[in-house]
Enzyme design. Structure first.
Site, short mmCIF file in Angstrom:
data_model
loop_
_atom_site.label_atom_id
_atom_site.label_comp_id
_atom_site.label_asym_id
_atom_site.label_seq_id
_atom_site.Cartn_x
_atom_site.Cartn_y
_atom_site.Cartn_z
N LYS A 235 3.52 1.60 2.28
CA LYS A 235 4.00 1.77 3.65
C LYS A 235 5.51 2.02 3.72
CE LYS A 235 3.43 -1.98 5.92
NZ LYS A 235 4.77 -2.53 5.72
N THR A 236 6.27 1.33 2.87
CA THR A 236 7.73 1.50 2.90
C THR A 236 8.13 2.88 2.44
OG1 THR A 236 8.11 -0.87 2.60
CG2 THR A 236 9.91 0.60 2.02
N VAL A 237 7.45 3.41 1.42
CA VAL A 237 7.73 4.77 0.96
C VAL A 237 7.40 5.76 2.07
CG1 VAL A 237 7.09 6.57 -0.69
CG2 VAL A 237 7.43 4.23 -1.47
N ILE B 279 0.82 -1.22 0.00
CA ILE B 279 0.00 0.00 0.00
C ILE B 279 0.85 1.27 0.00
CG2 ILE B 279 -1.92 -1.15 1.17
CD1 ILE B 279 -1.09 0.38 3.71
N LYS C 190 13.78 -2.74 10.04
CA LYS C 190 12.76 -3.68 9.57
C LYS C 190 13.02 -5.00 10.32
CE LYS C 190 9.77 -5.23 6.28
NZ LYS C 190 8.51 -4.60 5.84
N GLU D 152 9.39 -0.52 10.81
CA GLU D 152 8.34 -0.88 9.86
C GLU D 152 7.95 -2.34 9.99
OE1 GLU D 152 7.35 -1.14 5.07
OE2 GLU D 152 9.33 -0.48 5.73
#
Length: 208
Positions: A15-17, A13, A32, A96
């Site tokens: 989330k990492t960006v 979705i 992570k 994350e």
């Protein structure tokens, strides 16, 4: 050390960006806990490239792009949550998760259990596409039910003002802003979008 946990309502979705933008904006370090799937870039590599900040080694680095418990089992490994304590670092830390809250780490523990154990404030990322009201409100309820402090919801995608308002109204939760699709996606364009669109004051206050 102060930490913010970034989780999402689903996988893929953005989330990492978002985590990269948050890491950059806070001048934070990034971690992570479990990386499942070793494609062209891991999430840590994406965050390092986009944020320019220090990235800590993953707790578990697994080949299979699947739920962490399945990825680990494919390699004959069992993920031990006791080994996934928050790293002690100087300054802020952005952590994350993987996928959503109910993603299993092993046959007994969900990511949500780990978040509750850490006790760090949580930022929930939600896409603006169809279905997000249900997914986001369920995630908010699950986080609060587990005793987690939810800073707010950060939306990702095209603007859907009525949908976003509905989620915040029913969830009684703060709107942290909306990150649009960024093209081209670079460190500079991500920084500009974050500064223009995201409520950094609230996110910084959550670390206080």
């Amino acid at each position: 050390m102060t930490a913010l946990v970034v989780t999402g309502t689903d996988t893929d979705i953005g989330k990492t960006v978002f985590a990269a933008g948050l890491t950059q904006a806070l001048g934070a370090q990034y971690w992570k806990p479990v990386q499942s799937g070793l494609g062209a870039e891991t999430d840590s590599q994406v965050v390092a490239r986009l944020s320019g900040q220090r990235v800590l080694p993953e707790g578990y680095l697994l080949n299979l792009p699947a739920s962490p418990h399945l990825s680990a089992e494919a390699e004959g490994v069992s993920i031990d949550p006791a080994q996934l304590v928050l790293p002690q670092v100087d300054g802020p830390l952005v952590v994350e998760g993987a996928g959503g809250l109910m993603v299993p780490l092993n046959r007994d523990t969900l990511y949500l259990d780990l978040f509750a154990q850490w006790g760090a404030p949580v930022v929930l990322c939600a896409r603006t596409q169809l279905g997000t009201i249900n997914h986001t409100l369920l995630s908010v309820r699950a986080l609060r039910g587990a005793g987690c402090t939810v800073v707010g919801v950060a939306f990702i995608g095209a603007a859907e003002p009525e949908v976003e308002e509905t989620i915040c109204q029913f969830g009684k939760i703060r709107h942290l802003g909306r990150l649009p699709q960024i093209t081209p996606l670079t460190s500079d364009t991500l920084r500009a979008a974050f500064e223009a669109q995201i409520d950094l004051c609230t996110l910084r206050e959550a670390l206080a």
